[in-house]
Scaffold this motif. Structure first.
Motif, mmCIF file in Angstrom:
data_model
loop_
_atom_site.group_PDB
_atom_site.id
_atom_site.type_symbol
_atom_site.label_atom_id
_atom_site.label_comp_id
_atom_site.label_asym_id
_atom_site.label_seq_id
_atom_site.Cartn_x
_atom_site.Cartn_y
_atom_site.Cartn_z
ATOM 1 N N ARG A 21 7.651 27.911 15.471
ATOM 2 C CA ARG A 21 7.100 27.238 16.379
ATOM 3 C C ARG A 21 6.765 27.994 17.730
ATOM 4 O O ARG A 21 7.678 28.974 18.009
ATOM 5 C CB ARG A 21 8.131 25.916 16.934
ATOM 6 N N ILE A 22 5.988 27.790 18.586
ATOM 7 C CA ILE A 22 5.943 28.150 19.964
ATOM 8 C C ILE A 22 6.366 27.457 21.019
ATOM 9 O O ILE A 22 6.630 26.485 21.199
ATOM 10 C CB ILE A 22 4.394 28.643 20.077
ATOM 11 N N ILE A 23 7.169 28.198 21.841
ATOM 12 C CA ILE A 23 7.713 27.576 23.129
ATOM 13 C C ILE A 23 6.738 27.351 24.033
ATOM 14 O O ILE A 23 6.422 28.433 24.754
ATOM 15 C CB ILE A 23 9.050 28.489 23.443
ATOM 16 N N GLU A 24 6.119 26.235 24.316
ATOM 17 C CA GLU A 24 5.135 26.016 25.181
ATOM 18 C C GLU A 24 5.801 25.871 26.469
ATOM 19 O O GLU A 24 4.925 26.351 27.656
ATOM 20 C CB GLU A 24 4.440 24.694 24.728
ATOM 21 N N LYS A 25 7.004 25.554 26.520
ATOM 22 C CA LYS A 25 7.677 25.324 27.892
ATOM 23 C C LYS A 25 9.029 25.460 27.706
ATOM 24 O O LYS A 25 9.428 24.622 27.015
ATOM 25 C CB LYS A 25 7.017 24.036 28.823
ATOM 26 N N LEU A 26 9.733 26.260 28.799
ATOM 27 C CA LEU A 26 11.292 25.961 28.814
ATOM 28 C C LEU A 26 11.735 25.223 29.946
ATOM 29 O O LEU A 26 11.293 25.862 30.998
ATOM 30 C CB LEU A 26 11.874 27.384 28.526
ATOM 31 N N GLU A 27 12.016 24.273 29.892
ATOM 32 C CA GLU A 27 12.467 23.405 31.117
ATOM 33 C C GLU A 27 14.083 23.522 31.351
ATOM 34 O O GLU A 27 15.010 23.107 30.589
ATOM 35 C CB GLU A 27 12.247 21.771 30.650
ATOM 36 N N LEU A 28 14.230 24.258 32.647
ATOM 37 C CA LEU A 28 15.639 24.348 32.892
ATOM 38 C C LEU A 28 15.812 23.333 34.195
ATOM 39 O O LEU A 28 15.371 23.519 35.280
ATOM 40 C CB LEU A 28 15.710 25.664 33.365
ATOM 41 N N ARG A 29 16.763 22.232 33.685
ATOM 42 C CA ARG A 29 17.190 21.269 34.727
ATOM 43 C C ARG A 29 18.091 21.813 35.872
ATOM 44 O O ARG A 29 18.666 20.848 36.702
ATOM 45 C CB ARG A 29 17.501 19.822 34.052
ATOM 46 N N ARG A 30 18.473 22.863 35.763
ATOM 47 C CA ARG A 30 19.573 23.436 36.868
ATOM 48 C C ARG A 30 19.619 24.945 36.788
ATOM 49 O O ARG A 30 18.860 25.549 35.949
ATOM 50 C CB ARG A 30 21.046 22.913 36.599
ATOM 51 N N ALA A 31 20.234 25.470 37.851
ATOM 52 C CA ALA A 31 20.003 27.173 37.795
ATOM 53 C C ALA A 31 20.897 27.848 36.900
ATOM 54 O O ALA A 31 20.795 29.010 36.833
ATOM 55 C CB ALA A 31 20.118 27.295 39.197
#
Length: 295
Positions: A21-31
């Motif tokens: 799979r391709i990572i379309e978006k990596l969502e980081l909800r904190r730093a």
């Protein structure tokens, strides 16, 4: 803390959902988690294809098509949840239900078909993720100096003899030393020593001859380690905390422990009338049979 079989179970559970799979978006909800995320982490992996999921010791390795690897550690309470359309499952086969509260969902991998998400949940935030060049992985601080895998062909009695020769530290402490064997933890060391009928308190060097050759006890120990790890992986792991695997089922290897957490129970070795005892070594519980683990 998850041990090697738990991490391997997680890897096997995630692979079908992530590999290719391709990572379309990596969502980081904190730093950060235990440590801050790498600088520009989300941008660095966006659009990259996941070519393989691997494992080294207790680390999950997510190999990308640009030669970089996401190195991930579960810490004390980390888990992954796979959501594909309406289905949801959590990888890792463990003893108690995993935390699924959305407030602890810290990282989300949005994958290429537009529906699949892999979510990392970690209430205690002792896990971490970092980005390392695959070619330099073994030189990275997390891997430098690690011993061989307990499932690999490089682990044999002759190798352990070279590591244990002259050592006065206890056999259990030597086995927990990640420089000798990578990925072994307290549960499986206790189980392997019981299977090999070896005392956890014996000096590791006593299992090596003056000529540097392995004694019989060390030759028994290697297959005991291999067997207990293989059985735990097959069963899906055994961490006694709140982990579960991708299909949502709970672990069951903990129910077949022969010695771990069985204080006061009869020894399961045929012909042994001993009783399992508990002691503390270097701050960790040791479970053993005083009657038959004298070697």
């Amino acid at each position: 803390m998850p041990e090697l079989p738990e991490v391997e179970t997680v890897r096997r559970g995630l692979a079908p959902a992530m590999e290719g799979r391709i990572i379309e978006k990596l969502e980081l909800r904190r730093a950060d988690l235990r440590f801050p995320f790498p600088q520009d982490f989300a941008e660095a992996v966006k659009g990259r294809r996941i070519v393989a999921l691997g494992r080294r010791a207790k680390y999950l390795l997510i190999d990308l098509d640009d030669g970089m690897t996401i190195v991930a550690h579960l810490g004390m309470s980390g888990s992954y949840r796979v959501e594909d359309g309406s289905a949801s499952a959590t990888p890792g086969d463990f003893h108690l239900p995993r935390n699924a509260a959305a407030i602890h969902d810290h990282v989300v991998f949005h994958l290429s078909d537009g529906r699949a998400r892999v979510i990392y949940n970690d209430p205690r935030r002792f896990g971490f993720m970092k980005l390392v060049a695959r070619a330099g992985l073994e030189a990275d601080a997390s891997f430098k100096g690690l011993g061989p895998e307990p499932t690999g062909n490089s682990l044999d009695a002759d190798y352990l003899a070279t590591r244990f020769a002259g050592k006065t530290q206890s056999l259990k402490a030597a086995l927990l030393d990640q420089r000798n064997i990578a990925g072994l933890g307290n549960i499986y060391v206790c189980e392997a020593l019981w299977r090999a009928r070896l005392s956890p308190f014996r000096a590791a060097g006593h299992l090596v001859t003056p000529a540097g050759k392995p004694r019989d006890g060390l030759r028994r120990l290697v297959p005991a380690i291999r067997d207990v790890i293989a059985e735990a992986i097959e069963a899906g792991g055994s961490t006694l905390r709140d982990h579960r695997k991708t299909d949502g089922t709970l672990g069951y290897f903990q129910h077949s422990f022969s010695v771990y957490d069985r204080t006061g129970a009869p020894c399961r070795h045929e012909g042994c009338d001993g009783t399992i005892a508990r002691a503390v070594q270097t701050g960790r519980s040791t479970f053993y049979c005083p009657a038959c683990q004298k070697g």
